[in-house]
Write a protein that holds these residues in place. Structure first.
Motif, PDB file in Angstrom:
ATOM      1  N   PRO A 194      -4.960  10.876  -4.545  1.00  0.00           N
ATOM      2  CA  PRO A 194      -6.416  10.711  -4.461  1.00  0.00           C
ATOM      3  C   PRO A 194      -6.810   9.772  -3.315  1.00  0.00           C
ATOM      4  CG  PRO A 194      -5.640  10.337  -6.709  1.00  0.00           C
ATOM      5  CD  PRO A 194      -4.428  10.564  -5.860  1.00  0.00           C
ATOM      6  N   VAL A 195      -8.022   9.973  -2.825  1.00  0.00           N
ATOM      7  CA  VAL A 195      -8.442   9.231  -1.638  1.00  0.00           C
ATOM      8  C   VAL A 195      -8.389   7.718  -1.830  1.00  0.00           C
ATOM      9  CG1 VAL A 195     -10.376   8.813  -0.085  1.00  0.00           C
ATOM     10  CG2 VAL A 195      -9.879  11.130  -0.854  1.00  0.00           C
ATOM     11  N   TRP A 196      -8.783   7.237  -3.019  1.00  0.00           N
ATOM     12  CA  TRP A 196      -8.802   5.774  -3.208  1.00  0.00           C
ATOM     13  C   TRP A 196      -7.399   5.188  -3.119  1.00  0.00           C
ATOM     14  CZ3 TRP A 196      -6.363   3.432  -7.405  1.00  0.00           C
ATOM     15  CH2 TRP A 196      -6.041   4.279  -8.486  1.00  0.00           C
ATOM     16  N   ILE A 197      -6.406   5.947  -3.558  1.00  0.00           N
ATOM     17  CA  ILE A 197      -5.018   5.476  -3.434  1.00  0.00           C
ATOM     18  C   ILE A 197      -4.615   5.458  -1.964  1.00  0.00           C
ATOM     19  CG2 ILE A 197      -2.614   6.148  -3.848  1.00  0.00           C
ATOM     20  CD1 ILE A 197      -3.217   6.586  -6.668  1.00  0.00           C
ATOM     21  N   GLN A 198      -5.050   6.487  -1.249  1.00  0.00           N
ATOM     22  CA  GLN A 198      -4.733   6.511   0.180  1.00  0.00           C
ATOM     23  C   GLN A 198      -5.366   5.324   0.901  1.00  0.00           C
ATOM     24  OE1 GLN A 198      -4.636  10.052   2.364  1.00  0.00           O
ATOM     25  NE2 GLN A 198      -4.337  11.390   0.586  1.00  0.00           N
ATOM     26  N   TRP A 199      -6.532   4.914   0.417  1.00  0.00           N
ATOM     27  CA  TRP A 199      -7.176   3.743   1.027  1.00  0.00           C
ATOM     28  C   TRP A 199      -6.364   2.472   0.796  1.00  0.00           C
ATOM     29  CZ3 TRP A 199     -10.385   2.564   4.662  1.00  0.00           C
ATOM     30  CH2 TRP A 199     -11.278   3.557   5.120  1.00  0.00           C
ATOM     31  N   ILE A 200      -5.874   2.323  -0.426  1.00  0.00           N
ATOM     32  CA  ILE A 200      -5.041   1.146  -0.705  1.00  0.00           C
ATOM     33  C   ILE A 200      -3.806   1.174   0.190  1.00  0.00           C
ATOM     34  CG2 ILE A 200      -3.651  -0.046  -2.442  1.00  0.00           C
ATOM     35  CD1 ILE A 200      -5.625   0.901  -4.548  1.00  0.00           C
ATOM     36  N   ALA A 201      -3.205   2.348   0.272  1.00  0.00           N
ATOM     37  CA  ALA A 201      -2.016   2.472   1.116  1.00  0.00           C
ATOM     38  C   ALA A 201      -2.345   2.151   2.571  1.00  0.00           C
ATOM     39  CB  ALA A 201      -1.443   3.882   1.008  1.00  0.00           C
ATOM     40  N   PHE A 202      -3.553   2.520   2.970  1.00  0.00           N
ATOM     41  CA  PHE A 202      -3.980   2.312   4.352  1.00  0.00           C
ATOM     42  C   PHE A 202      -4.086   0.826   4.708  1.00  0.00           C
ATOM     43  CE2 PHE A 202      -7.473   2.030   7.511  1.00  0.00           C
ATOM     44  CZ  PHE A 202      -6.851   2.711   8.548  1.00  0.00           C
ATOM     45  N   VAL A 203      -4.535  -0.005   3.749  1.00  0.00           N
ATOM     46  CA  VAL A 203      -4.661  -1.439   4.031  1.00  0.00           C
ATOM     47  C   VAL A 203      -3.429  -2.235   3.572  1.00  0.00           C
ATOM     48  CG1 VAL A 203      -7.176  -1.426   3.948  1.00  0.00           C
ATOM     49  CG2 VAL A 203      -5.886  -1.867   1.860  1.00  0.00           C
ATOM     50  N   ASN A 204      -2.446  -1.541   3.041  1.00  0.00           N
ATOM     51  CA  ASN A 204      -1.244  -2.209   2.550  1.00  0.00           C
ATOM     52  C   ASN A 204      -0.235  -2.362   3.693  1.00  0.00           C
ATOM     53  OD1 ASN A 204       1.138  -2.882   1.337  1.00  0.00           O
ATOM     54  ND2 ASN A 204       1.174  -1.156  -0.107  1.00  0.00           N
ATOM     55  N   PRO A 205       0.081  -3.582   4.085  1.00  0.00           N
ATOM     56  CA  PRO A 205       0.984  -3.751   5.224  1.00  0.00           C
ATOM     57  C   PRO A 205       2.367  -3.126   4.990  1.00  0.00           C
ATOM     58  CG  PRO A 205       0.445  -5.885   4.214  1.00  0.00           C
ATOM     59  CD  PRO A 205      -0.417  -4.863   3.570  1.00  0.00           C
ATOM     60  N   LEU A 206       2.784  -3.083   3.711  1.00  0.00           N
ATOM     61  CA  LEU A 206       4.104  -2.518   3.438  1.00  0.00           C
ATOM     62  C   LEU A 206       4.172  -1.044   3.830  1.00  0.00           C
ATOM     63  CD1 LEU A 206       6.917  -3.168   2.299  1.00  0.00           C
ATOM     64  CD2 LEU A 206       6.123  -2.358   0.075  1.00  0.00           C
ATOM     65  N   SER A 207       3.033  -0.331   3.733  1.00  0.00           N
ATOM     66  CA  SER A 207       3.005   1.084   4.115  1.00  0.00           C
ATOM     67  C   SER A 207       3.537   1.278   5.526  1.00  0.00           C
ATOM     68  CB  SER A 207       1.580   1.633   4.081  1.00  0.00           C
ATOM     69  OG  SER A 207       1.019   1.453   2.813  1.00  0.00           O
ATOM     70  N   TYR A 208       3.113   0.371   6.415  1.00  0.00           N
ATOM     71  CA  TYR A 208       3.486   0.513   7.817  1.00  0.00           C
ATOM     72  C   TYR A 208       4.952   0.163   8.029  1.00  0.00           C
ATOM     73  CZ  TYR A 208      -1.473   1.030   8.163  1.00  0.00           C
ATOM     74  OH  TYR A 208      -2.739   1.485   7.979  1.00  0.00           O
ATOM     75  N   GLY A 209       5.434  -0.802   7.240  1.00  0.00           N
ATOM     76  CA  GLY A 209       6.848  -1.140   7.306  1.00  0.00           C
ATOM     77  C   GLY A 209       7.696   0.027   6.826  1.00  0.00           C
ATOM     78  N   VAL A 210       7.313   0.596   5.692  1.00  0.00           N
ATOM     79  CA  VAL A 210       8.050   1.722   5.123  1.00  0.00           C
ATOM     80  C   VAL A 210       7.991   2.915   6.075  1.00  0.00           C
ATOM     81  CG1 VAL A 210       8.021   3.451   3.282  1.00  0.00           C
ATOM     82  CG2 VAL A 210       7.801   1.039   2.709  1.00  0.00           C
ATOM     83  N   ASP A 211       6.797   3.177   6.573  1.00  0.00           N
ATOM     84  CA  ASP A 211       6.615   4.338   7.453  1.00  0.00           C
ATOM     85  C   ASP A 211       7.424   4.190   8.735  1.00  0.00           C
ATOM     86  OD1 ASP A 211       5.077   6.874   7.709  1.00  0.00           O
ATOM     87  OD2 ASP A 211       4.387   5.898   9.570  1.00  0.00           O
ATOM     88  N   GLY A 212       7.399   2.992   9.304  1.00  0.00           N
ATOM     89  CA  GLY A 212       8.147   2.750  10.529  1.00  0.00           C
ATOM     90  C   GLY A 212       9.640   2.879  10.296  1.00  0.00           C
TER      91      GLY A 212
END
Ligand SMILES: Nc1ncnc2c1ncn2[C@@H]1O[C@H](COP(=O)(O)OP(=O)(O)OP(=O)(O)O)[C@@H](O)[C@H]1O
Ligand SMILES: [Mg+2]
Lengths: 252, 270
Positions: A194-212
């Motif tokens: 859901p979009v709201w979860i994607q928003w949390i992921a978007f501002v979550n710094p860990l997302s970028y660490g995991v993605d990278g």
């Protein structure tokens, strides 16, 4: 900055690293969680993931678990600050002729190094379990690992600076850690959430660490490696500054 | 710049915490090269005063000079110039004795080439060299205290602050510790500012004595002059006469309380 400042930071870094290697039980104990996640999810949930068209789950999961182990170790290194407050050692460093900001930075780099080393150990374990990383990008992967370590050590230090006891620290950390971990894309892709979860992921710094990390090691990523890198290290600078600001205000 | 013949000059020093006026207008000066005893009942404001002198706490009002510098304006210069043994233990238990001293030298900018020699000298001085590679958590209270004194002296400070250095130690260790300190005072002209609850120690080693109670100085001078003007037989009697017989309901700061709880939790070990 005086020449002694760097050496003083090195000393604080060295202390943290020495303590890490000396407490083998803690080192090994904190490997339990990532191994359980890897084995239980990797082998238990893997077939479902593959059937749903996600591909090899161990390939997907391993970078997430490496990131998790780094993040948890890093945040909990804030505990060391609270210990130092309670056992009095902090006072010894606060009367040293070095500005507090450098004291904080030395400690943070030390904590980040131990979290990073923990991540390297987990990395080796994932390979033993069946993870096949792309060797060409190991260097950027290590950079992402250190970035995650830095962000969350600074975060842990910032929180610990404002706390006087472990219970309070543990409470806050658990409250923050779990959602950040589950909503980072470490365990499953969030692209159809859901979009709201994607928003949390978007501002979550860990997302970028995991993605990278996943981009470098398993060659699948949502953002470009540069985006991940810049966001991760940008947040690191921000958190180090925040941690430094709070550390300056510690009362003893 | 203040007169060089005084290591510490304090004027009208005040520290107010939210609820408590810990220090209420204290003035004194400590001649360079002297041993100065700062006495007072529990909660009188001794540790708070030391924290202000050593840059850990900002005064609410008043002025301080330590070795010619103001701890509020020039904290780093002041920090270079003093060594301190805190009331509560402040060693890293998980490191060896040698590492504790080695790390201190690094933090204080002791020249790296000189560090090993100085660490050895100081550990010899407090007779702990043969235990250098033992973890500090295996040390007794007295050994930890001696190690803290060695650490406080490692960067050759001009002033040494000792906040209850002998509390909880046996008479042998206490005597040893005062011998070390007196020796440094005699030979190097080290200025020593100390607190203690053992009046006979103050009477024996201090040239100057100040007694503080409820945040205010109630007596000042030599041990002899204080005994004389109180008309008593000993400094202990004078102390009781000046500060009353009631027990102080000491509240302790949040951090101290927590540390005590933690100490109990770990089975009463320090
Ligand atoms: N951080 C703090 N916050 C609030 N009150 C404090 C704080 N630190 C000290 N106090 C209070 O200030 C007063 C003076 O305390 P201080 O520790 O200076 O006493 P002391 O003379 O060193 O006593 P002792 O001999 O027991 O060590 C006490 O009433 C104490 O409760
Ligand atoms: Mg005290």
């Amino acid at each position: 900055m005086k020449s002694n400042t760097i050496y003083a930071m090195y000393i604080l870094w060295l202390r943290q690293v020495k303590r890490y290697f000396r407490s083998k039980s803690r080192m090994i104990g904190s490997l339990g969680q990532p191994v359980v996640f890897l084995v239980a999810l990797g082998f238990g949930f893997g077939p479902v993931f593959a059937k749903a068209g996600g591909g090899n789950y161990i390939q997907f999961l391993s970078p997430g678990i490496i990131a998790m182990s780094i993040m948890f170790t890093a945040v909990f290194s804030g505990i060391e600050l609270i210990w130092d407050k309670q056992f009095g050692f902090l006072k010894e460093t606060l009367v040293a002729p070095v500005s507090r900001i450098w004291i904080m930075l030395g400690r943070t780099l030390g904590g980040a190094t131990t979290a990073f080393l923990q991540g390297v150990i987990v990395f080796v374990i994932t390979v033993a379990i069946g993870f096949r990383p792309d060797i060409a990008y190991v260097l950027p992967a290590l950079l992402f690992m250190f970035g995650i370590a830095l962000v969350f050590t600074a975060f842990g230090t910032a929180i610990a600076s404002t706390m006087e006891d472990m219970q309070g620290f543990g409470l806050i950390v658990n409250l923050v850690n779990m959602p950040l971990f589950f909503l980072s894309g470490a365990l499953f892709p969030l692209t159809s959430a859901p979009v709201w979860i994607q928003w949390i992921a978007f501002v979550n710094p860990l997302s970028y660490g995991v993605d990278g990390l996943r981009g470098a090691l398993a060659l699948v990523a949502q953002y470009s490696l540069w985006t991940d890198f810049i966001v991760l290290y940008g947040v690191a600078v921000l958190f180090v500054a925040l941690g430094g600001w709070l550390f300056e205000r510690i009362k003893v | 710049m203040p007169a060089a013949d005084h290591s510490i000059i304090v004027k009208d020093l005040v520290k107010e915490y939210e609820a408590v006026k810990a220090v209420q207008g204290v003035s004194f000066s400590v001649p360079a090269g002297s041993m100065f005893a700062f006495l007072g009942p529990n909660g009188a404001g001794k540790t708070t005063t030391i924290k202000m002198l050593t840059t850990l706490v900002r005064p609410t009002a008043g002025s301080i000079t330590v070795n010619g510098y103001d701890p509020v304006k020039n904290p780093e210069e002041v920090r270079h110039s003093f060594g301190i043994v805190f009331q509560d233990p402040s060693l890293d238990d998980e490191l060896t004795a040698y590492e504790n001293l080695f790390f201190h030298a690094g933090l204080y900018g002791v020249p790296r080439a000189e560090t090993p020699g100085r660490v050895k000298d100081m550990m010899d001085f407090v007779e702990l060299w043969d235990r250098k590679d033992h973890l500090v958590k295996t040390f007794s209270g007295g050994m930890k205290r001696r190690l803290e004194i060695a650490r406080g002296l490692l960067h050759t400070p001009a002033v040494l602050f000792l906040d209850e250095p002998t509390t909880g130690l046996d008479p042998q260790t206490r005597n040893h510790i005062w011998e070390y300190i007196k020796k440094l005072n005699d030979e190097r002209g080290l200025t020593v500012f100390f607190t203690t609850h053992y009046m006979e120690e103050a009477e024996r080693v201090a040239k100057h004595v100040s007694i503080i109670d409820h945040g205010k100085i109630v007596a000042d001078g030599t041990a002899q002059s204080i005994i004389q003007s109180a008309g008593t037989a000993s400094l202990e009697d004078a102390f009781i006469k000046l500060t009353g017989r009631t027990i102080r309901e000491e509240e302790g700061s949040g951090m101290d309380q927590m540390r005590n709880m933690r100490r109990m939790w770990r089975g009463g070990k320090r």
